[in-house]
Design an enzyme around this catalytic site. Sequence first.
Site, PDB file in Angstrom:
ATOM      1  N   PRO A   3       0.828  -1.218   0.000  1.00 22.29           N
ATOM      2  CA  PRO A   3       0.000   0.000   0.000  1.00 22.29           C
ATOM      3  C   PRO A   3       0.858   1.261   0.000  1.00 22.29           C
ATOM      4  CG  PRO A   3      -0.772  -1.544   1.657  1.00 22.29           C
ATOM      5  CD  PRO A   3       0.494  -2.107   1.107  1.00 22.29           C
ATOM      6  N   GLY A  32       2.446   4.478   1.012  1.00 20.16           N
ATOM      7  CA  GLY A  32       2.634   5.085   2.321  1.00 20.16           C
ATOM      8  C   GLY A  32       2.894   4.084   3.411  1.00 20.16           C
ATOM      9  N   CYS A  33       2.945   2.819   3.057  1.00 19.00           N
ATOM     10  CA  CYS A  33       3.180   1.771   4.030  1.00 19.00           C
ATOM     11  C   CYS A  33       4.675   1.470   4.062  1.00 19.00           C
ATOM     12  CB  CYS A  33       2.412   0.528   3.569  1.00 19.00           C
ATOM     13  SG  CYS A  33       2.117  -0.644   4.851  1.00 19.00           S
ATOM     14  N   VAL A  34       5.301   1.568   5.250  1.00 17.40           N
ATOM     15  CA  VAL A  34       6.752   1.340   5.286  1.00 17.40           C
ATOM     16  C   VAL A  34       7.110  -0.040   5.861  1.00 17.40           C
ATOM     17  CG1 VAL A  34       7.666   3.656   5.203  1.00 17.40           C
ATOM     18  CG2 VAL A  34       6.749   2.793   7.332  1.00 17.40           C
TER      19      VAL A  34
END
Lengths: 120, 98, 111
Positions: free
Chosen positions: C107, C109-111
């Site tokens: 996704p 913005g998912c780190v």
Amino acid sequence: MTTKKFMFVNRKAPYGSIYALESLEVVLITAAFDQDVSLAFVDDGVYQLKKGCQTKAIETKNFSPTYRALDGYDIEKLYVEKESLEARGLTEDDLLVDVTVLDSQSMGALMEEQDVVLSF
Amino acid sequence: MLHIINKSPLDRPTLDSLLRMGQSGAVLLIEDAVLAATQGHAAAEKLRALMTKMQVFALAPDLEARGVSDRLIDGVTGVDYGGFVDLVAEHPNCQSWL
Amino acid sequence: MPNIEVNGKSIEVDEEGYLVNLSDWSEDVANHIAQVENLSMSESHWEVVNFLRDYYEEFQIAPAVRVLTKAIGKKLGADKGNSTYLYELFPYGPAKQACKIGGLPKPTGCV
């Protein structure tokens, strides 16, 4: 936490440069911070919302449908400058999402109200 | 000479430069420059003026990507990548305006 | 790039195990990735994975967890549209794990 007014100002056409996609990604990421976010589309930025983009032949990912996801991210304030549309032979009907069309003066006034303006 | 333009006409004054300096040959609009060749666009008049001395082409895949294939102005010919190559081959020299 | 082997076919994945090419996805690939993640795919798991794949098809992105939770609640009912339910199914993060199993990118913005 105090809420600040953030505005992302988009002024470049999509697909010819990376600005439009970069802006969109930053908007989606920062949506998590629950701020008062507005998106402004002026100058060639209005083309980012043009219906009917088909990018297969230029072998580039078509991110136009992603603007329709903004609503689900609670980003509902989309503003388009009327004069920018007119200079390009476009009308509100050419756009793929619901927007508020503002004249230049109103758009400028809205920019003045912001705490933070990020330009792409 | 073939003149290739790739930036939006409302972002750079390339069409004005070409109106002043362009002699003959052809203009090929690619990437964001194809927007100049769309109905109702502020730069469409400049393009019409340019047509009096040059042939004008626009790259079809770039028109499609920007959702404007259906509003190409009269007098501009859409070309695919093969047509792009042919134009370069047909002209003795070419200039890419950046 | 690393590869995974499914039904005798070698499929390219990135360092974290996400498919490099979305078109390589199949239900067998999904089951294989789930196994690597120590998950056994139940009907409830499939419901979320399929929902994500539909979302991606429509919007060309994988949604953030918050957005996914809300959207699932709307489509599948409030009992499923909450993070407790989704984390029970996908302990390492519903967006992250379910996206990987669904053959989608991580996704945004998912780190």
